[in-house]
Design a protein around this motif. Structure first.
Motif, PDB file in Angstrom:
ATOM      1  N   ASN A   1       0.830  -1.205   0.000  1.00 60.16           N
ATOM      2  CA  ASN A   1       0.000   0.000   0.000  1.00 60.16           C
ATOM      3  C   ASN A   1       0.864   1.255   0.000  1.00 60.16           C
ATOM      4  OD1 ASN A   1      -2.409  -1.387  -0.068  1.00 60.16           O
ATOM      5  ND2 ASN A   1      -2.689  -1.348   2.153  1.00 60.16           N
ATOM      6  N   LYS A   2       2.017   1.211   0.684  1.00 59.74           N
ATOM      7  CA  LYS A   2       2.935   2.351   0.699  1.00 59.74           C
ATOM      8  C   LYS A   2       3.595   2.546  -0.670  1.00 59.74           C
ATOM      9  CE  LYS A   2       4.654   2.805   5.406  1.00 59.74           C
ATOM     10  NZ  LYS A   2       5.840   2.628   6.267  1.00 59.74           N
ATOM     11  N   LYS A   3       4.082   1.440  -1.239  1.00 61.30           N
ATOM     12  CA  LYS A   3       4.831   1.514  -2.496  1.00 61.30           C
ATOM     13  C   LYS A   3       3.932   1.586  -3.730  1.00 61.30           C
ATOM     14  CE  LYS A   3       8.384  -0.884  -3.438  1.00 61.30           C
ATOM     15  NZ  LYS A   3       9.330  -1.951  -3.724  1.00 61.30           N
ATOM     16  N   ARG A   4       2.717   1.133  -3.604  1.00 60.96           N
ATOM     17  CA  ARG A   4       1.764   1.067  -4.725  1.00 60.96           C
ATOM     18  C   ARG A   4       2.210   0.077  -5.811  1.00 60.96           C
ATOM     19  NH1 ARG A   4      -2.594   2.850  -2.450  1.00 60.96           N
ATOM     20  NH2 ARG A   4      -2.547   5.023  -1.866  1.00 60.96           N
ATOM     21  N   GLU A   5       3.030  -0.912  -5.427  1.00 62.53           N
ATOM     22  CA  GLU A   5       3.412  -1.991  -6.334  1.00 62.53           C
ATOM     23  C   GLU A   5       3.762  -3.220  -5.496  1.00 62.53           C
ATOM     24  OE1 GLU A   5       8.062  -1.274  -7.264  1.00 62.53           O
ATOM     25  OE2 GLU A   5       6.693   0.156  -8.187  1.00 62.53           O
ATOM     26  N   SER A   6       3.796  -4.390  -6.115  1.00 57.99           N
ATOM     27  CA  SER A   6       4.038  -5.607  -5.353  1.00 57.99           C
ATOM     28  C   SER A   6       5.506  -5.724  -4.954  1.00 57.99           C
ATOM     29  CB  SER A   6       3.618  -6.833  -6.164  1.00 57.99           C
ATOM     30  OG  SER A   6       4.396  -6.917  -7.327  1.00 57.99           O
ATOM     31  N   LEU A   7       5.736  -6.438  -3.870  1.00 60.96           N
ATOM     32  CA  LEU A   7       7.084  -6.630  -3.349  1.00 60.96           C
ATOM     33  C   LEU A   7       7.712  -7.876  -3.957  1.00 60.96           C
ATOM     34  CD1 LEU A   7       6.560  -6.055   0.478  1.00 60.96           C
ATOM     35  CD2 LEU A   7       7.628  -4.513  -1.124  1.00 60.96           C
ATOM     36  N   SER A   8       9.009  -7.827  -4.166  1.00 63.26           N
ATOM     37  CA  SER A   8       9.726  -9.013  -4.619  1.00 63.26           C
ATOM     38  C   SER A   8      10.014  -9.895  -3.401  1.00 63.26           C
ATOM     39  CB  SER A   8      11.037  -8.618  -5.295  1.00 63.26           C
ATOM     40  OG  SER A   8      11.940  -8.083  -4.348  1.00 63.26           O
ATOM     41  N   LEU A   9      10.417 -11.125  -3.657  1.00 62.21           N
ATOM     42  CA  LEU A   9      10.760 -12.035  -2.561  1.00 62.21           C
ATOM     43  C   LEU A   9      11.961 -11.504  -1.777  1.00 62.21           C
ATOM     44  CD1 LEU A   9      10.309 -15.495  -4.277  1.00 62.21           C
ATOM     45  CD2 LEU A   9       8.813 -14.414  -2.603  1.00 62.21           C
ATOM     46  N   LYS A  10      12.906 -10.886  -2.489  1.00 59.82           N
ATOM     47  CA  LYS A  10      14.077 -10.313  -1.823  1.00 59.82           C
ATOM     48  C   LYS A  10      13.678  -9.200  -0.867  1.00 59.82           C
ATOM     49  CE  LYS A  10      16.215  -6.860  -3.130  1.00 59.82           C
ATOM     50  NZ  LYS A  10      16.469  -5.757  -2.232  1.00 59.82           N
ATOM     51  N   GLU A  11      12.788  -8.328  -1.321  1.00 59.17           N
ATOM     52  CA  GLU A  11      12.330  -7.230  -0.469  1.00 59.17           C
ATOM     53  C   GLU A  11      11.593  -7.763   0.755  1.00 59.17           C
ATOM     54  OE1 GLU A  11      11.487  -3.572  -3.527  1.00 59.17           O
ATOM     55  OE2 GLU A  11      10.115  -5.281  -3.566  1.00 59.17           O
ATOM     56  N   MET A  12      10.766  -8.763   0.537  1.00 62.27           N
ATOM     57  CA  MET A  12      10.019  -9.354   1.645  1.00 62.27           C
ATOM     58  C   MET A  12      10.969 -10.016   2.647  1.00 62.27           C
ATOM     59  SD  MET A  12       6.951  -9.460   2.610  1.00 62.27           S
ATOM     60  CE  MET A  12       6.016 -10.288   3.849  1.00 62.27           C
ATOM     61  N   PHE A  13      11.969 -10.726   2.146  1.00 67.89           N
ATOM     62  CA  PHE A  13      12.967 -11.366   3.005  1.00 67.89           C
ATOM     63  C   PHE A  13      13.701 -10.322   3.830  1.00 67.89           C
ATOM     64  CE2 PHE A  13      17.176 -13.091   3.926  1.00 67.89           C
ATOM     65  CZ  PHE A  13      16.869 -14.351   4.432  1.00 67.89           C
ATOM     66  N   ALA A  14      14.137  -9.248   3.172  1.00 71.23           N
ATOM     67  CA  ALA A  14      14.898  -8.198   3.856  1.00 71.23           C
ATOM     68  C   ALA A  14      14.056  -7.496   4.918  1.00 71.23           C
ATOM     69  CB  ALA A  14      15.427  -7.189   2.844  1.00 71.23           C
TER      70      ALA A  14
ATOM     71  N   SER B   1      24.491 -11.319   4.685  1.00 75.64           N
ATOM     72  CA  SER B   1      25.197 -11.760   3.485  1.00 75.64           C
ATOM     73  C   SER B   1      24.224 -12.283   2.433  1.00 75.64           C
ATOM     74  CB  SER B   1      26.244 -12.824   3.814  1.00 75.64           C
ATOM     75  OG  SER B   1      25.638 -14.014   4.246  1.00 75.64           O
ATOM     76  N   LYS B   2      23.152 -12.955   2.859  1.00 73.18           N
ATOM     77  CA  LYS B   2      22.154 -13.442   1.903  1.00 73.18           C
ATOM     78  C   LYS B   2      21.418 -12.279   1.239  1.00 73.18           C
ATOM     79  CE  LYS B   2      21.456 -18.012   3.612  1.00 73.18           C
ATOM     80  NZ  LYS B   2      20.589 -19.050   4.057  1.00 73.18           N
ATOM     81  N   ILE B   3      21.102 -11.255   1.994  1.00 74.12           N
ATOM     82  CA  ILE B   3      20.440 -10.074   1.424  1.00 74.12           C
ATOM     83  C   ILE B   3      21.371  -9.398   0.425  1.00 74.12           C
ATOM     84  CG2 ILE B   3      19.549  -7.764   1.959  1.00 74.12           C
ATOM     85  CD1 ILE B   3      18.505  -8.995   4.621  1.00 74.12           C
ATOM     86  N   ALA B   4      22.658  -9.287   0.753  1.00 71.84           N
ATOM     87  CA  ALA B   4      23.633  -8.683  -0.156  1.00 71.84           C
ATOM     88  C   ALA B   4      23.752  -9.501  -1.438  1.00 71.84           C
ATOM     89  CB  ALA B   4      24.986  -8.562   0.529  1.00 71.84           C
ATOM     90  N   GLN B   5      23.758 -10.826  -1.327  1.00 75.16           N
ATOM     91  CA  GLN B   5      23.818 -11.691  -2.508  1.00 75.16           C
ATOM     92  C   GLN B   5      22.591 -11.490  -3.386  1.00 75.16           C
ATOM     93  OE1 GLN B   5      24.180 -15.638  -0.954  1.00 75.16           O
ATOM     94  NE2 GLN B   5      26.398 -15.510  -0.679  1.00 75.16           N
ATOM     95  N   MET B   6      21.417 -11.385  -2.769  1.00 79.70           N
ATOM     96  CA  MET B   6      20.187 -11.175  -3.520  1.00 79.70           C
ATOM     97  C   MET B   6      20.218  -9.842  -4.256  1.00 79.70           C
ATOM     98  SD  MET B   6      17.164 -12.450  -1.050  1.00 79.70           S
ATOM     99  CE  MET B   6      17.420 -13.802   0.051  1.00 79.70           C
ATOM    100  N   GLU B   7      20.728  -8.806  -3.617  1.00 80.27           N
ATOM    101  CA  GLU B   7      20.823  -7.488  -4.248  1.00 80.27           C
ATOM    102  C   GLU B   7      21.796  -7.517  -5.418  1.00 80.27           C
ATOM    103  OE1 GLU B   7      21.807  -4.887  -1.009  1.00 80.27           O
ATOM    104  OE2 GLU B   7      19.710  -4.690  -0.398  1.00 80.27           O
ATOM    105  N   GLU B   8      22.897  -8.248  -5.241  1.00 77.69           N
ATOM    106  CA  GLU B   8      23.887  -8.365  -6.304  1.00 77.69           C
ATOM    107  C   GLU B   8      23.285  -9.084  -7.522  1.00 77.69           C
ATOM    108  OE1 GLU B   8      27.952 -10.836  -6.742  1.00 77.69           O
ATOM    109  OE2 GLU B   8      27.873  -9.490  -5.018  1.00 77.69           O
ATOM    110  N   ILE B   9      22.541 -10.135  -7.280  1.00 80.06           N
ATOM    111  CA  ILE B   9      21.891 -10.881  -8.366  1.00 80.06           C
ATOM    112  C   ILE B   9      20.849 -10.015  -9.046  1.00 80.06           C
ATOM    113  CG2 ILE B   9      20.343 -12.818  -8.865  1.00 80.06           C
ATOM    114  CD1 ILE B   9      21.888 -14.378  -6.674  1.00 80.06           C
ATOM    115  N   GLU B  10      20.123  -9.246  -8.271  1.00 84.60           N
ATOM    116  CA  GLU B  10      19.075  -8.393  -8.817  1.00 84.60           C
ATOM    117  C   GLU B  10      19.656  -7.303  -9.741  1.00 84.60           C
ATOM    118  OE1 GLU B  10      15.068  -6.949  -6.803  1.00 84.60           O
ATOM    119  OE2 GLU B  10      16.787  -5.774  -6.121  1.00 84.60           O
ATOM    120  N   ILE B  11      20.839  -6.800  -9.419  1.00 86.21           N
ATOM    121  CA  ILE B  11      21.479  -5.760 -10.214  1.00 86.21           C
ATOM    122  C   ILE B  11      21.915  -6.309 -11.578  1.00 86.21           C
ATOM    123  CG2 ILE B  11      23.543  -4.302 -10.368  1.00 86.21           C
ATOM    124  CD1 ILE B  11      23.302  -3.916  -7.327  1.00 86.21           C
ATOM    125  N   GLN B  12      22.333  -7.542 -11.622  1.00 86.69           N
ATOM    126  CA  GLN B  12      22.838  -8.140 -12.868  1.00 86.69           C
ATOM    127  C   GLN B  12      21.792  -8.264 -13.906  1.00 86.69           C
ATOM    128  OE1 GLN B  12      24.606 -11.843 -11.709  1.00 86.69           O
ATOM    129  NE2 GLN B  12      26.339 -10.845 -10.757  1.00 86.69           N
TER     130      GLN B  12
END
Length: 76
Positions: free
Chosen positions: A32-45, A65-76
């Motif tokens: 509701n805040k973002k007005r779009e759905s959350l990714s699994l990474k965002e939900m995990f974080a 470290s898992k959150i950092a790995q997810m962010e790195e994968i998301e950037i690629q």
């Protein structure tokens, strides 16, 4: 029973920090805040974020470290 529960809690590597609040409520509030759905990474974080003013019994290095790995994968 409590001995078994204690052993099982120690096995958790990435415990959530939402307390009694369900993941569905957390997701709904943030969507509701973002007005779009959350990714699994965002939900995990979001569900594993720690409050800076609290002390914890265990480290969250693995979770961080898992959150950092997810962010790195998301950037690629």
């Amino acid at each position: 029973m409590s001995k078994t529960n204690t052993e099982n809690w120690k096995k958790l590597v990435n415990p959530h920090t939402t307390g009694k609040k369900s993941f569905a409520l957390v997701r709904n509030k943030l969507e509701n805040k973002k007005r779009e759905s959350l990714s699994l990474k965002e939900m995990f974080a979001v569900t594993r974020a720690r409050k800076p003013d609290r002390t914890y019994k265990s480290s969250n290095k693995d979770t961080s470290s898992k959150i950092a790995q997810m962010e790195e994968i998301e950037i690629q």
